[in-house]
Design a protein around this motif. Structure first.
Motif, PDB file in Angstrom:
ATOM      1  N   VAL A 101      24.689  62.176  18.843  1.00 48.41           N
ATOM      2  CA  VAL A 101      25.003  61.974  20.250  1.00 48.41           C
ATOM      3  C   VAL A 101      24.683  60.544  20.668  1.00 48.41           C
ATOM      4  N   LEU A 104      27.606  58.471  19.583  1.00 48.67           N
ATOM      5  CA  LEU A 104      28.753  58.690  20.480  1.00 48.67           C
ATOM      6  C   LEU A 104      28.525  58.039  21.833  1.00 48.67           C
ATOM      7  N   ASN A 105      27.292  58.137  22.299  1.00 45.63           N
ATOM      8  CA  ASN A 105      26.971  57.556  23.599  1.00 45.63           C
ATOM      9  C   ASN A 105      27.106  56.034  23.571  1.00 45.63           C
ATOM     10  N   VAL A 120      28.999  63.825  27.151  1.00 46.18           N
ATOM     11  CA  VAL A 120      28.453  64.003  25.805  1.00 46.18           C
ATOM     12  C   VAL A 120      26.980  64.388  25.857  1.00 46.18           C
TER      13      VAL A 120
END
Length: 405
Positions: A101, A104-105, A120
């Motif tokens: 995560v 992705l962040n 997310v």
């Protein structure tokens, strides 16, 4: 309430709950899960402080840092709450998810997609709370505070999924700076304060109830072994029988008795006998799981209630105890002598009371004694399984008593 005030209240409130959990851990350092309840509110406070006070909320470091601490708080809460009730958690999976995560962040921040970043992180926190709610429900505790925790975890999981959608619908596309100055941010901050207050209050109530119950149990505990005496053990059994009926979990009962114990006292003295009893209790305590219960119900007689366990599985546990005990040397007892124990095992039938199951285990224990001791008998089996002698010297305690006479 102005956002500036909320921005100060939330970290301060988180710090208060963290200090409270730390004080409880210092009182009982054996309960490591309390450290999770220390870390979780601290992480929440750090996340909210970064979000509220950072000069440039668009920068990569504060955005990733804020969301990382939010996810860390969720994982800490979930791990601690589940561990408290004896449920294992997929901690490595959760931590790997946090790393994924974070990546992705960072990508979402680099392409200036605030909505993607918000979705997310909130979804990841929601998944952790959903899994924790399921594990807490599976624990089957009937205590009111534990049932409240299940519903709170489920409610918080739901708001993690709903909250970003509502904010985007209210405010539309925005940057992190615009979001921090929006009505949606004020709502999020207020809701975070309420949810943190509710969850932390429920957690502290649960931990305090544990402390009170521990004090009550200590008053009913055997000073020699630390295990509950008959009355305290039977109270635990009655509670567990009710929980087992609700979640349809099998239970088994193991009754254990040290062989020829009177002769131990007669030959080597009561102090040696007391040390032997203490050692046997310690062996049982470190062999069983957190979800099982053990008690000293007589002079040298012990009973174990085994959670989520069939009679055959309980027989395996009793056999491990038998072998470990028979292999031990004891201070004050001749080196060529090993103490042994006999075991009676039975499953507890659905709807059956403790007294009937205990009577059946007691009969199995009697058969183990009659069949030669140092063996495990399962109720309904007329004879215990043959066992290989573990005594290196070839002289068991009965022979030692005969020669001493």
């Amino acid at each position: 309430m102005p956002e500036q005030v909320l921005g100060l209240i939330n970290p301060g409130m988180s710090l208060i709950f963290a200090v409270g959990a730390l004080i409880l851990w210092l009182r009982d350092r054996g309960k490591r899960y309390l450290l999770g309840f220390v870390l979780a509110p601290l992480a929440i406070g750090v996340s909210l402080s970064i979000n509220h006070f950072t000069p440039n909320p668009e920068a990569l470091l504060p955005r990733v840092g804020m969301h990382t601490f939010s996810l860390l708080a969720s994982i800490s809460f979930a791990w601690a709450a589940c561990t408290r009730l004896g449920k294992s958690t997929p901690l490595k999976t959760w931590l790997a998810t946090a790393v994924f995560v974070g990546i992705l962040n960072a990508i979402a921040v680099s392409v200036e997609s605030f909505a993607a970043s918000l979705f997310v992180v909130n979804a990841a926190c929601g998944i952790v709370f959903v899994m924790a709610a399921q594990l807490l429900a599976q624990a089957g505790s009937r205590a009111i505070v534990d049932r409240v925790l299940v519903w709170l975890f489920a409610l918080i999981a739901a708001q993690f999924f709903v909250r970003p959608v509502v904010v985007i619908m209210m405010e539309g596309a925005m940057t992190a700076t615009e979001y921090r100055e929006s009505v949606g941010y004020a709502i999020l901050t207020a809701s975070a304060a309420i949810m943190t207050l509710l969850l932390a209050s429920a957690v502290l109530a649960a931990v305090l109830s544990d402390q009170i119950r521990d004090l009550q149990l200590r008053s009913q505990s055997d000073a020699l072994t630390g295990l509950p005496l008959r009355r305290g053990f039977e109270e635990r059994v009655e509670r567990t029988l009710g929980e087992s009926e609700e979640v349809e979990t099998p239970l088994s009962l193991i009754l254990a008795d040290i062989d020829h114990f009177k002769q131990v006292n007669d030959i080597w003295g009561h102090q040696v006998g007391d040390r032997a009893i203490a050692t046997f209790g310690e062996l049982i305590a470190r062999t069983i799981r957190n979800t099982d219960h053990a008690g000293r119900i007589g002079g040298e007689e012990f009973c174990v209630l085994v959670w989520d366990c069939t009679a055959r599985e309980a027989e395996g546990l009793a056999e491990r105890l038998r072998k470990s005990w028979a292999a031990m040397a004891h201070e004050g007892i001749s080196e060529d002598v090993r103490l042994t124990a006999s075991f009676g095992v039975t499953a507890i039938n659905r709807g059956e009371g403790y007294a009937r199951a205990f009577s059946r285990a007691d009969q199995a224990l009697y058969e183990a004694k009659e069949a030669g001791r140092d063996r495990v008998v399962v109720a309904g089996e007329r004879r215990g399984r043959s066992v290989e002698p573990i005594h290196a010297s070839g002289r068991d305690l009965e022979e030692r008593v005969t020669s001493a006479a």
